[in-house]
Scaffold this motif. Structure first.
Motif, mmCIF file in Angstrom:
data_model
loop_
_atom_site.group_PDB
_atom_site.id
_atom_site.type_symbol
_atom_site.label_atom_id
_atom_site.label_comp_id
_atom_site.label_asym_id
_atom_site.label_seq_id
_atom_site.Cartn_x
_atom_site.Cartn_y
_atom_site.Cartn_z
ATOM 1 N N ALA A 37 4.635 5.449 2.471
ATOM 2 C CA ALA A 37 5.052 6.821 2.785
ATOM 3 C C ALA A 37 4.973 7.057 4.294
ATOM 4 O O ALA A 37 5.830 7.734 4.876
ATOM 5 C CB ALA A 37 4.174 7.813 2.033
ATOM 6 N N ASP A 38 3.956 6.468 4.922
ATOM 7 C CA ASP A 38 3.773 6.659 6.366
ATOM 8 C C ASP A 38 4.922 6.063 7.185
ATOM 9 O O ASP A 38 5.159 6.483 8.318
ATOM 10 C CB ASP A 38 2.459 6.009 6.830
ATOM 11 N N GLN B 32 -1.298 6.835 -8.467
ATOM 12 C CA GLN B 32 -1.905 7.614 -7.382
ATOM 13 C C GLN B 32 -0.861 8.550 -6.791
ATOM 14 O O GLN B 32 0.347 8.389 -7.010
ATOM 15 C CB GLN B 32 -2.405 6.682 -6.270
ATOM 16 N N ARG B 33 -1.335 9.531 -6.025
ATOM 17 C CA ARG B 33 -0.431 10.360 -5.237
ATOM 18 C C ARG B 33 -0.605 9.967 -3.789
ATOM 19 O O ARG B 33 -1.695 9.631 -3.368
ATOM 20 C CB ARG B 33 -0.769 11.836 -5.418
ATOM 21 N N VAL B 34 0.494 10.009 -3.036
ATOM 22 C CA VAL B 34 0.394 9.711 -1.609
ATOM 23 C C VAL B 34 0.750 10.976 -0.840
ATOM 24 O O VAL B 34 1.414 11.871 -1.360
ATOM 25 C CB VAL B 34 1.312 8.536 -1.195
ATOM 26 N N GLU B 35 0.297 11.033 0.398
ATOM 27 C CA GLU B 35 0.538 12.220 1.215
ATOM 28 C C GLU B 35 1.625 11.967 2.240
ATOM 29 O O GLU B 35 1.735 10.876 2.789
ATOM 30 C CB GLU B 35 -0.749 12.619 1.947
ATOM 31 N N GLN C 118 0.448 4.425 0.284
ATOM 32 C CA GLN C 118 0.297 5.415 1.351
ATOM 33 C C GLN C 118 0.957 4.926 2.644
ATOM 34 O O GLN C 118 1.663 5.679 3.317
ATOM 35 C CB GLN C 118 -1.196 5.728 1.591
ATOM 36 N N ASN D 27 0.857 -1.188 0.000
ATOM 37 C CA ASN D 27 0.000 0.000 0.000
ATOM 38 C C ASN D 27 0.891 1.235 0.000
ATOM 39 O O ASN D 27 1.614 1.498 0.964
ATOM 40 C CB ASN D 27 -0.899 -0.036 1.240
#
Ligand SMILES: [Zn+2]
Ligand SMILES: [Zn+2]
Length: 343
Positions: free
Chosen positions: A242-243, A264-267, A239, A237
């Motif tokens: 990135a987390d 997709q873009r992740v934050e 996201q 996943n």
């Protein structure tokens, strides 16, 4: 002989076919069982995979458990074995130094995936240098050697990165509890770490049986678990990947093993990457495949894990079906499925 073949790029082309018997000089291996994973499903869905040169079809299967057919090449008839998946591209520094897992060109060959037929057939003939012995005590659990080798490489690299500076590896978080997440959990517990493993199921007995803490997502925010020396993302996943940077302690290392091909873009909070990662010497890295040394470590550690948690490891493979039921194996979730070719 019977084999599970697919036409790479053609969705739904996977079928059982009669293919010519394997020949040539090498170790003749009777295939007992082949593990199935997301890679097989994705090849079967046409996402990747390459047939051998001059062929239109690829024999699937890269997670082998087999039995040596006759004495020779340093093996004895009846020996249990598996085999390394990725082979040298023959023209890069990493491959020439015995690390095709770090191939610099991408021109490598992979059994059952890229330009080399796999193991989902009755008999394979293998280069002795690629054969990995499986201790008799490990028995059918030897079919887990391939996914375990992926975890071993990740941990070897994480340790190499972490120990570039003084480092205490004590707390680890594993995201995802599929085969790679659960095997990573077991290897980290074997190494004596405190381990938290998070996934979507409400409970996971396989995780808690080895003394790891199970975290059911999304109910528990990961930030409540404290921070970690090592985080392994095996959920696939982007996201979550990135987390991981924000879940690390000082000098922490995060390793990405899952794959998430979605566009997709992740934050990511700018301070996590542009402040904390720098001021706390954190690292985020990806790892794929495994070198021979990782396979040897995988087999040895699986055997140690079997001694400590025999009943639990027995539950690891929870669907064994014959070759013609490959669709059931591909559809299986919540455990490992294998294709059984011989007893
Ligand atoms: Zn696999
Ligand atoms: Zn190479």
């Amino acid at each position: 002989m019977k084999a599970l073949v697919t036409r790479p790029g053609a969705i739904g082309s996977t079928h059982v076919a009669d293919v010519p018997e394997a020949t040539g000089d090498g170790v003749a291996i009777r295939v007992l069982e082949v593990g199935v994973c997301g890679t097989d499903r994705e090849i079967s869905h046409g996402h990747f995979g390459v047939a051998p040169d001059d062929e239109s079809e690829l024999v699937l299967g890269h997670e082998l458990l087999g039995r040596v057919e006759r004495d020779g090449h340093g093996f004895s008839r009846g020996d249990l074995v598996t085999a390394v998946v990725r082979r040298s591209c023959r023209h890069c520094l990493a491959c020439s130094e015995g690390s095709p897992d770090s191939c610099l060109t991408g021109d490598y060959f992979e059994r059952g995936i890229t330009r080399l037929d796999g193991f989902a057939c009755e008999l394979v003939v293998e280069d002795p240098a690629q054969v990995v012995p499986i201790p008799r005590s490990l028995g059918p659990l030897g079919v887990l050697a391939e996914p375990a080798s992926i975890c071993e490489r990740a941990l070897r690299h994480a340790r190499a990165i972490g120990t570039r500076q003084p480092w205490e590896l004590q707390r680890a978080l594993v995201l995802g509890a599929g085969a790679v997440g659960t095997l990573s959990t077991y290897l980290l517990r074997l190494a004596g770490l405190e381990v938290w493993t998070a996934s979507l199921e409400p409970a996971n007995d396989l995780v808690t049986a080895c003394g790891a803490h199970y975290v059911a997502l999304p109910g528990t925010p990961l930030s409540e678990l404290g921070s970690f020396d090592l985080v392994i993302e095996a959920a696939g996943n982007a996201q979550l990947m990135a987390d991981t940077l924000g879940l690390l302690r000082r000098s922490g290392v995060a390793c990405l093993l899952g794959i998430d091909p979605r566009v997709q873009r992740v934050e990511l909070d700018g301070r996590t990457i542009a402040l904390d990662t720098i001021l706390e010497n954190r690292v985020l890295f990806g790892s794929v495949n495994a070198a021979r040394q990782d396979w040897l470590a995988a087999v040895a550690d699986l055997d140690r894990a079997r001694e400590l948690w025999p009943d639990e490891l027995e539950q690891f493979v929870n669907l064994r079906v014959p070759l013609d039921r490959f669709e059931d194996a591909f559809a299986h979730r919540g455990g490992k499925a294998t294709l059984v070719l011989a007893d």
